[in-house]
Write a protein that holds these residues in place. Structure first.
Motif, short mmCIF file in Angstrom:
data_model
loop_
_atom_site.label_atom_id
_atom_site.label_comp_id
_atom_site.label_asym_id
_atom_site.label_seq_id
_atom_site.Cartn_x
_atom_site.Cartn_y
_atom_site.Cartn_z
N ARG A 271 -0.98 4.37 1.14
CA ARG A 271 -0.19 4.61 2.35
C ARG A 271 -0.38 3.48 3.36
NH1 ARG A 271 -1.95 10.04 1.46
NH2 ARG A 271 -3.72 9.69 2.85
N GLY A 272 -1.58 2.94 3.43
CA GLY A 272 -1.87 1.91 4.42
C GLY A 272 -1.26 0.56 4.11
N VAL A 273 -0.98 0.30 2.82
CA VAL A 273 -0.48 -1.03 2.44
C VAL A 273 1.01 -1.02 2.12
CG1 VAL A 273 -2.76 -1.65 1.54
CG2 VAL A 273 -1.01 -0.77 -0.03
N ARG A 274 1.71 0.04 2.47
CA ARG A 274 3.13 0.11 2.13
C ARG A 274 3.95 -1.02 2.75
NH1 ARG A 274 4.38 6.34 3.52
NH2 ARG A 274 3.05 5.70 5.27
N GLU A 275 3.67 -1.30 4.02
CA GLU A 275 4.47 -2.31 4.71
C GLU A 275 4.26 -3.71 4.12
OE1 GLU A 275 5.48 -3.88 9.24
OE2 GLU A 275 4.12 -2.19 8.92
N PRO A 276 3.01 -4.19 3.99
CA PRO A 276 2.85 -5.50 3.36
C PRO A 276 3.34 -5.54 1.91
CG PRO A 276 0.72 -4.45 3.72
CD PRO A 276 1.73 -3.66 4.48
N PHE A 277 3.27 -4.42 1.20
CA PHE A 277 3.78 -4.33 -0.16
C PHE A 277 5.27 -4.66 -0.19
CE2 PHE A 277 5.49 -2.35 -3.91
CZ PHE A 277 4.49 -2.38 -4.87
N THR A 289 3.74 -12.70 4.58
CA THR A 289 3.17 -11.36 4.57
C THR A 289 1.80 -11.30 5.26
OG1 THR A 289 4.26 -11.11 2.42
CG2 THR A 289 2.74 -9.38 3.05
N LEU A 290 1.15 -12.45 5.45
CA LEU A 290 -0.22 -12.46 5.97
C LEU A 290 -0.37 -11.72 7.30
CD1 LEU A 290 -3.15 -13.30 5.70
CD2 LEU A 290 -2.54 -15.53 6.69
N PRO A 291 0.47 -11.97 8.33
CA PRO A 291 0.30 -11.22 9.58
C PRO A 291 0.48 -9.71 9.39
CG PRO A 291 1.73 -13.13 9.90
CD PRO A 291 1.54 -12.97 8.42
N VAL A 292 1.42 -9.33 8.53
CA VAL A 292 1.65 -7.90 8.26
C VAL A 292 0.44 -7.30 7.55
CG1 VAL A 292 3.19 -6.24 7.17
CG2 VAL A 292 4.12 -8.35 8.11
N ALA A 293 -0.14 -8.07 6.63
CA ALA A 293 -1.32 -7.59 5.90
C ALA A 293 -2.51 -7.41 6.83
CB ALA A 293 -1.66 -8.56 4.77
N ILE A 294 -2.71 -8.36 7.74
CA ILE A 294 -3.81 -8.26 8.70
C ILE A 294 -3.63 -7.03 9.60
CG2 ILE A 294 -4.85 -9.36 10.72
CD1 ILE A 294 -4.39 -12.04 9.37
N PHE A 310 -11.00 -12.74 7.84
CA PHE A 310 -11.59 -13.79 7.00
C PHE A 310 -11.17 -13.62 5.54
CE2 PHE A 310 -15.05 -15.07 4.15
CZ PHE A 310 -15.14 -16.42 4.45
N VAL A 311 -11.34 -12.41 5.01
CA VAL A 311 -11.06 -12.18 3.60
C VAL A 311 -9.57 -12.35 3.30
CG1 VAL A 311 -11.10 -10.46 1.75
CG2 VAL A 311 -13.03 -10.65 3.33
N LEU A 312 -8.70 -11.84 4.16
CA LEU A 312 -7.27 -11.95 3.91
C LEU A 312 -6.78 -13.39 4.01
CD1 LEU A 312 -5.93 -8.78 5.77
CD2 LEU A 312 -6.06 -9.15 3.31
N ASN A 404 -0.56 -10.31 -5.66
CA ASN A 404 -1.50 -11.16 -4.93
C ASN A 404 -1.87 -10.56 -3.58
OD1 ASN A 404 -1.49 -13.12 -6.95
ND2 ASN A 404 0.10 -14.35 -5.98
N VAL A 405 -0.85 -10.15 -2.82
CA VAL A 405 -1.08 -9.63 -1.46
C VAL A 405 -1.86 -8.32 -1.52
CG1 VAL A 405 0.07 -8.66 0.56
CG2 VAL A 405 0.92 -10.79 -0.46
N THR A 406 -1.48 -7.43 -2.44
CA THR A 406 -2.21 -6.16 -2.58
C THR A 406 -3.65 -6.43 -2.99
OG1 THR A 406 -0.14 -5.10 -3.28
CG2 THR A 406 -2.20 -3.89 -3.66
N GLY A 407 -3.86 -7.42 -3.87
CA GLY A 407 -5.21 -7.79 -4.28
C GLY A 407 -6.05 -8.29 -3.11
N ASP A 408 -5.42 -9.01 -2.18
CA ASP A 408 -6.15 -9.47 -0.98
C ASP A 408 -6.61 -8.27 -0.16
OD1 ASP A 408 -5.61 -12.04 -1.79
OD2 ASP A 408 -3.89 -12.29 -0.45
#
Length: 437
Positions: A271-277, A289-294, A310-312, A404-408
């Protein structure tokens, strides 16, 4: 891949057009048993060769700069040294799992098998001649017993001159670790210079990729004229296996990692990663996608800000599970297509190069192409086979970028477990990552 446009039309549409034109022309020649004028065929083949030569010209400085900088960034913040180590271990472990899944899928389903052996042998022989002209003294096979010894170059300049990709990547990895160990103003300046080299190589790769539509048309015409409808059947099977392997990694491996090592409910994570997905799949750009993932990591997953940033940020340039998986599947598929049987040792070498390539080629639009081409040469497959997969690469790019993004975000969740946040006034601005594919 960047949403590069030519004349207002996205580059991937031009690439798709080139794929269709080359495929259509080649099928027409094949089905009607036409004979192409020799000098015309030579010209068509030369166009594809020029594209491949340009990729090979850039690959060594590109890989060295990207891998060295990627490793150096992992230990850049002393206060996050432990986090950097955990991130590196996670990256290697999960990339190995991803490539392993891809190799098992390709070996089981054999998407490249079934092509007429005589036709494959004919094109393979022609392709080896072209490959030798491109890569010079690069090895076309992997000899047993010399693998670990050959990984350490006695002379890295000679290894680079011979396009021996694995020793150069090992040297870049050691070089990056050395920059972390010898941290000083001088090494900071060196890292900045390597970052500049990386940006130059990225810009040149972007320029070369703009030639891809013409190169794809030439490469596909040559392949379709030889293989006919077998080409489309094998291509569909390849895409199906690649997407299936990515789906297993996304929906089985990632939830298990989040639950076991991250201590989080996989449904909460989903549920938390739906938007960056969604953003990753629609844009095919990790950078976009990086700002959305952060934001999702901090607001939805409630991860410590400094850790997740840092990790992302590092993950956007180094933790590329989807890219590593794609490279492994592509190399084995093309080996099967050309009738080359890779033994276990050769497949392990492919796996290792793909793991390092997931770090070394991140941040470069279509940067996996040079790595795939060099691995193909290592195992004796003509790099012209790349033209076979470029027509469906846009869709696969969307899928592997999402992986890749989900893995981050999975890495951020796992690394954040047991870590505490830093006060807001110390956390600083959001880091900025270079463009990624």
């Amino acid at each position: 891949m960047e949403k590069t446009k030519r004349g207002g039309v996205p580059l991937y549409l031009w690439m798709l057009l080139g794929f269709a034109v080359g495929l259509g022309g080649g099928l027409y020649v094949n089905l009607n048993d036409l004979v192409v004028i020799p000098w015309v065929m030579e010209l068509i083949q030369a166009v594809g060769q020029i594209f491949l030569r340009l990729l090979f010209m850039l690959v060594i400085p590109l890989l060295f700069a990207a891998l060295a900088v990627g490793v150096a960034e992992m230990g850049d913040l002393k206060s996050l040294g432990r986090v950097g180590f955990k991130t590196l271990v996670f990256t290697i472990m999960v990339s190995a799992i991803a490539v392993g899944i891809g190799l098992v899928m390709v070996n089981y389903f054999q998407p490249g098998a079934g092509v007429d052996p005589a036709l494959a042998a004919q094109l393979l022989e022609d392709g080896r001649d072209g490959a030798a002209a491109i890569v010079g003294n690069a090895p076309t096979s992997i000899e047993a017993g010399q693998f670990f010894l050959d990984m350490i170059p006695s002379n890295v300049i000679t290894a680079a001159a011979d396009n021996q990709i694995l020793p150069v990547m090992v040297f870049a990895l050691i070089f990056g670790i050395g920059m972390v160990m010898a941290k000083s103003k001088a090494t900071d300046a060196l890292q900045e210079s390597l970052q500049g080299l990386l940006e130059v190589m990225m810009k040149l790769i972007n320029a070369v990729i703009k030639l891809a539509p013409i190169a794809i048309a030439a490469l596909m015409f040559n392949l379709a004229a030889v293989f006919g409808w077998d080409l489309l059947i094998r291509l569909g099977a390849y895409a199906g296996v690649a997407v299936g392997a990515m789906a297993i990694h996304m929906f089985i491996v990632y939830p298990l990692l989040v639950m076991i090592f991250g201590g989080m409910n996989p449904l909460k994570f989903a549920r938390g990663v739906r938007e960056p997905f969604v953003v990753a799949f629609s844009t095919a750009s990790s950078n976009a996608t990086l700002p959305v993932a952060i934001k999702a990591a901090e607001e939805q997953l409630k991860l410590p800000k400094r850790i997740s940033r840092f990790v992302l940020t590092v993950g956007a340039t180094a933790n590329q599970n989807g890219t590593a998986l794609f490279e492994g599947v592509t190399v084995l598929f093309l080996a099967q297509f050309f009738g080359i049987d890779l033994n276990l040792q050769q497949q392990l070498v492919v796996m290792l190069v793909c793991i390092l390539g997931g770090i070394g080629t991140a941040g470069v639009p279509a940067g996996s192409l040079p790595v795939v081409a060099l691995i193909l040469v290592m195992v004796g497959v003509p790099p012209e086979g790349i033209g076979l997969i470029l027509g469906v690469d846009r869709f696969l790019d969307m899928c592997r970028t999402t992986l890749n993004v989900t893995g981050d975000l999975v890495a951020a969740t796992v690394v954040s477990r047991g870590e505490k946040d830093i006060p807001a006034e110390v956390s600083g601005p959001l880091p900025v990552a270079p463009p990624t594919s």
